[in-house]
Design an enzyme around this catalytic site. Structure first.
Site, PDB file in Angstrom:
ATOM      1  CG  ASP A 254      -1.695  -1.270   1.419  1.00 13.02           C
ATOM      2  OD1 ASP A 254      -2.102  -1.864   0.409  1.00 13.02           O
ATOM      3  OD2 ASP A 254      -1.910  -1.666   2.581  1.00 13.02           O
TER       4      ASP A 254
ATOM      5  CD  GLU B   4      -8.870  -2.794  -1.114  1.00 13.57           C
ATOM      6  OE1 GLU B   4      -9.380  -2.869   0.020  1.00 13.57           O
ATOM      7  OE2 GLU B   4      -8.120  -3.687  -1.569  1.00 13.57           O
TER       8      GLU B   4
HETATM    9  O1  FUB Z   1      -3.200  -3.588   3.511  1.00  9.86           O
HETATM   10  C1  FUB Z   1      -4.512  -3.868   3.933  1.00  9.86           C
HETATM   11  C2  FUB Z   1      -5.488  -3.574   2.838  1.00  9.86           C
HETATM   12  O2  FUB Z   1      -5.179  -4.337   1.690  1.00  9.86           O
HETATM   13  C3  FUB Z   1      -5.471  -2.159   2.337  1.00  9.86           C
HETATM   14  O3  FUB Z   1      -6.071  -1.254   3.204  1.00  9.86           O
HETATM   15  C4  FUB Z   1      -6.148  -2.355   1.039  1.00  9.86           C
HETATM   16  O4  FUB Z   1      -6.072  -1.261   0.167  1.00  9.86           O
HETATM   17  C5  FUB Z   1      -5.464  -3.585   0.522  1.00  9.86           C
HETATM   18  O5  FUB Z   1      -4.254  -3.282  -0.121  1.00  9.86           O
END
Ligand code: FUB
Length: 326
Positions: free
Chosen positions: A15, A226
């Protein structure tokens, strides 16, 4: 396309939120760690409990790990799961924004402050009031106004917030199958960078170019899932994101940081591993895509951060540099 090497291999990172500060490139990643929690669609296996900050003088040069910048044990409101962070600079201070579950198991977004880009960061005692869900991304516009983007479906609980209260019955891999897709959220930040502006939280609407209407819920190749990111190029605002269960990094363009944005295409095809998450930053006159995959471990929750150069064509569309014809 040549395979890229991880920025670091001594820890697992994911991320990546990249920013150029003081002539260096800083990366604010999640710090993945080993766990015996089985993979599930709620993301329980992503059980991180601190943040490290990385920096480099040159892309492709040595990378410094500045050590622990913020630990869960020092954040009073958090119960678990320090997920994807971002950072911002304003008024001479650096701010780290991060999602985590509060003591009731509800994802919220917190903020911590430092005098230095690498931290250590001092957290506020409580989460930012009015925030929920995951994956904060900040953008400070040329006029000094700062914006906070956030949201993530399924384990990220965005679908639990279709009214003003948390609907626990919607937790897990739920989302509407008809109507328009759920939107990421955006709010202006006050000058203190720690509270939301009274104008409140708005939808980041992504329009389908062929209809001029919001992307339909069933369009999993293009709907927001996301990993929100906002950058500005040539006077236009680019909102980029992960499509989640179809594993693309996609983007949409607007004349305003508040949107509406019009879908413009894909930046990256699926990588190794379930999640895909990125940032886009300009450094020393070139533009870069920071992203992650699981090539270092072969396991979904143990990821590694990588970087590729991107270029823009005459229409402002994004391309990976290596994918361009010679
Ligand atoms: O790293 C945890 C979660 O996985 C993140 O918040 C999302 O965007 C995904 O990458």
């Amino acid at each position: 396309m040549a395979d890229k090497q991880p920025l670091v291999t001594h820890i697992y990172t994911a991320d990546p939120s990249a920013h150029a500060f003081n002539g260096k490139l800083y990366v604010y990643p999640s710090h993945d760690r080993e766990t015996d929690i089985q993979d599930n669609d709620n993301g329980d296996q992503y059980d991180m409990n601190d943040y490290h900050v990385l920096s480099m003088e040159e892309i492709g040069g040595p990378v410094t790990d500045h050590g622990i910048a913020l630990a869960q044990a020092d954040i009073p409101w958090v119960s678990k799961q320090l997920w994807a962070p971002d950072a911002a600079f304003k008024n001479g201070k650096y701010y780290l924004y991060f999602p985590a579950r509060d003591k009731d198991g509800i994802f919220r977004i917190g903020v911590a402050e430092s005098d230095k880009p690498e931290g250590p960061f001092k957290p506020e005692p409580d989460y930012i009031q009015g925030t929920f869900s995951i994956d904060p991304a900040t953008f400070v516009d040329d006029d000094g106004q700062a914006y906070l983007y956030f949201g993530g479906l399924w384990g990220g609980q965005l679908q639990c917030w279709t009214s003003n209260t948390f609907d626990a019955s919607q937790q897990g891999p739920n989302e509407p199958s008809t109507g328009h897709a759920l939107s990421a959220k955006v709010a202006k930040l006050n000058d203190d960078m720690k509270t939301l502006h009274e104008s409140g939280v708005q939808d980041v609407v992504i329009l389908a170019p062929e209809t001029g209407k919001p992307i339909p819920a069933e369009d999993h190749d293009r709907r927001f899932f996301e990993a929100a990111w906002l950058h500005k190029y040539n006077g236009k605002y680019y909102f980029s994101y992960s499509t989640g269960d179809t594993h693309y990094l996609a983007y949409a363009i607007s004349d305003s940081p508040l949107g509406p944005f019009t879908y413009a295409g894909r930046i990256l095809e699926p990588v190794l591993g379930w999640t895909t998450h990125h940032s886009i930053a300009e450094f020393k006159g070139k533009w870069y895509l920071f992203y992650h995959d699981t090539s270092l471990s072969g396991r979904n929750h143990l990821r590694c951060v990588k970087v590729r150069e991107i270029v823009y064509d005459a229409e402002g569309k994004i391309h990976l540099k290596e994918a361009q014809p010679k």
